[in-house]
Design a protein around this motif. Structure first.
Motif, PDB file in Angstrom:
ATOM      1  N   ARG A 118       0.817  -1.142   0.094  1.00  0.00           N
ATOM      2  CA  ARG A 118      -0.005  -0.022   0.075  1.00  0.00           C
ATOM      3  C   ARG A 118       0.675   1.320   0.152  1.00  0.00           C
ATOM      4  NH1 ARG A 118      -3.512   0.985   4.143  1.00  0.00           N
ATOM      5  NH2 ARG A 118      -2.015   0.230   5.634  1.00  0.00           N
ATOM      6  N   GLY A 119       0.249   2.461  -0.296  1.00  0.00           N
ATOM      7  CA  GLY A 119       0.941   3.516  -0.341  1.00  0.00           C
ATOM      8  C   GLY A 119       1.807   3.910   0.946  1.00  0.00           C
ATOM      9  N   TYR A 120       1.156   3.674   2.046  1.00  0.00           N
ATOM     10  CA  TYR A 120       1.716   3.921   3.341  1.00  0.00           C
ATOM     11  C   TYR A 120       2.848   3.064   3.696  1.00  0.00           C
ATOM     12  CZ  TYR A 120      -2.478   6.443   5.268  1.00  0.00           C
ATOM     13  OH  TYR A 120      -3.606   7.484   5.260  1.00  0.00           O
ATOM     14  N   HIS A 121       2.825   1.798   3.128  1.00  0.00           N
ATOM     15  CA  HIS A 121       4.073   1.042   3.154  1.00  0.00           C
ATOM     16  C   HIS A 121       5.243   1.773   2.513  1.00  0.00           C
ATOM     17  CE1 HIS A 121       1.319  -2.727   3.760  1.00  0.00           C
ATOM     18  NE2 HIS A 121       1.377  -2.047   4.321  1.00  0.00           N
ATOM     19  N   TYR A 122       4.939   2.163   1.228  1.00  0.00           N
ATOM     20  CA  TYR A 122       6.007   2.873   0.344  1.00  0.00           C
ATOM     21  C   TYR A 122       6.446   4.034   1.349  1.00  0.00           C
ATOM     22  CZ  TYR A 122       8.722   4.899  -2.993  1.00  0.00           C
ATOM     23  OH  TYR A 122       9.964   5.506  -3.759  1.00  0.00           O
ATOM     24  N   ARG A 123       5.772   4.807   1.913  1.00  0.00           N
ATOM     25  CA  ARG A 123       6.261   6.018   2.644  1.00  0.00           C
ATOM     26  C   ARG A 123       7.127   5.508   3.802  1.00  0.00           C
ATOM     27  NH1 ARG A 123       0.935   9.721   3.225  1.00  0.00           N
ATOM     28  NH2 ARG A 123      -0.001   9.124   1.286  1.00  0.00           N
ATOM     29  N   ILE A 124       6.605   4.597   4.651  1.00  0.00           N
ATOM     30  CA  ILE A 124       7.401   4.192   5.775  1.00  0.00           C
ATOM     31  C   ILE A 124       8.618   3.527   5.284  1.00  0.00           C
ATOM     32  CG2 ILE A 124       7.549   2.744   7.632  1.00  0.00           C
ATOM     33  CD1 ILE A 124       4.333   3.102   7.750  1.00  0.00           C
ATOM     34  N   LEU A 125       8.837   2.746   4.284  1.00  0.00           N
ATOM     35  CA  LEU A 125      10.135   2.101   3.819  1.00  0.00           C
ATOM     36  C   LEU A 125      10.758   3.236   3.301  1.00  0.00           C
ATOM     37  CD1 LEU A 125       8.523  -1.345   2.181  1.00  0.00           C
ATOM     38  CD2 LEU A 125       9.626  -1.062   4.506  1.00  0.00           C
ATOM     39  N   VAL A 177      -0.269   4.675  10.680  1.00  0.00           N
ATOM     40  CA  VAL A 177       1.075   4.342  11.186  1.00  0.00           C
ATOM     41  C   VAL A 177       1.365   3.113  11.697  1.00  0.00           C
ATOM     42  CG1 VAL A 177       3.442   4.957  12.117  1.00  0.00           C
ATOM     43  CG2 VAL A 177       2.020   6.849  10.763  1.00  0.00           C
ATOM     44  N   VAL A 178       0.690   3.173  12.903  1.00  0.00           N
ATOM     45  CA  VAL A 178       0.550   1.812  13.670  1.00  0.00           C
ATOM     46  C   VAL A 178       0.169   0.638  13.002  1.00  0.00           C
ATOM     47  CG1 VAL A 178      -0.033   0.575  15.584  1.00  0.00           C
ATOM     48  CG2 VAL A 178       0.528   3.203  15.894  1.00  0.00           C
ATOM     49  N   ALA A 179      -0.985   0.879  12.348  1.00  0.00           N
ATOM     50  CA  ALA A 179      -1.594  -0.511  11.494  1.00  0.00           C
ATOM     51  C   ALA A 179      -0.583  -1.054  10.436  1.00  0.00           C
ATOM     52  CB  ALA A 179      -2.913   0.056  10.969  1.00  0.00           C
ATOM     53  N   ALA A 180       0.034   0.219   9.744  1.00  0.00           N
ATOM     54  CA  ALA A 180       0.977  -0.018   8.509  1.00  0.00           C
ATOM     55  C   ALA A 180       2.193  -0.710   9.093  1.00  0.00           C
ATOM     56  CB  ALA A 180       1.203   1.210   7.694  1.00  0.00           C
ATOM     57  N   ILE A 181       2.692  -0.263  10.092  1.00  0.00           N
ATOM     58  CA  ILE A 181       4.086  -0.815  10.632  1.00  0.00           C
ATOM     59  C   ILE A 181       3.598  -2.255  11.168  1.00  0.00           C
ATOM     60  CG2 ILE A 181       5.833  -0.707  12.677  1.00  0.00           C
ATOM     61  CD1 ILE A 181       5.553   2.237  12.340  1.00  0.00           C
TER      62      ILE A 181
END
Length: 126
Positions: free
Chosen positions: A17-24, A49-53
């Motif tokens: 997902r997009g959030y994954h990309y932003r965090i990685l 953030v918590v859910a994506a992490i």
């Protein structure tokens, strides 16, 4: 909206997902960080953030451990698998960009990038 849909479809095909990309990407660029820092850097709401992490930890793309310098904070670290996933996602973005900008010459693409960068810089928070 079309570009967003293309990116979303590409990330979904890569199991991301997009959030994954932003965090990685933030972990790759800046190194280990707290969940709060990752949220600020990626402009992601705290609960998202918590859910994506959590998802990234389950997939083995990041490690999360208590921060030894701050007892109530977690430190998130990119794993080798996470770096590989980031490269896959970068490839998705490259393909989407090529598909989206196909009608433009290389010179037109550089001009568009330069102009969009100028607009973005003007609207970035300080």
């Amino acid at each position: 909206m079309h570009a967003r849909r293309l990116v979303s479809d590409g990330f979904t095909a890569a199991g991301a997902r997009g959030y994954h990309y932003r965090i990685l990407a933030a972990l790759h660029e800046f190194g280990p960080a707290s969940q709060a820092e990752l949220g600020r850097r990626g402009r992601i709401d705290r609960s998202d953030v918590v859910a994506a992490i959590n998802e990234l930890v389950e997939q083995g793309f990041v490690d999360r451990a208590p921060d030894p310098d701050h007892g109530r904070r977690n430190k998130v670290t990119l794993t080798r698998g996470g770096a590989r996933q980031l490269r896959r996602m970068d490839g998705v973005l490259d393909q989407v960009q090529d598909d989206l900008l196909k009608p433009l010459s290389a010179e037109d693409r550089r001009t568009l990038t330069r102009l969009l960068t100028r607009v973005l810089v003007q609207h970035e928070p300080e």
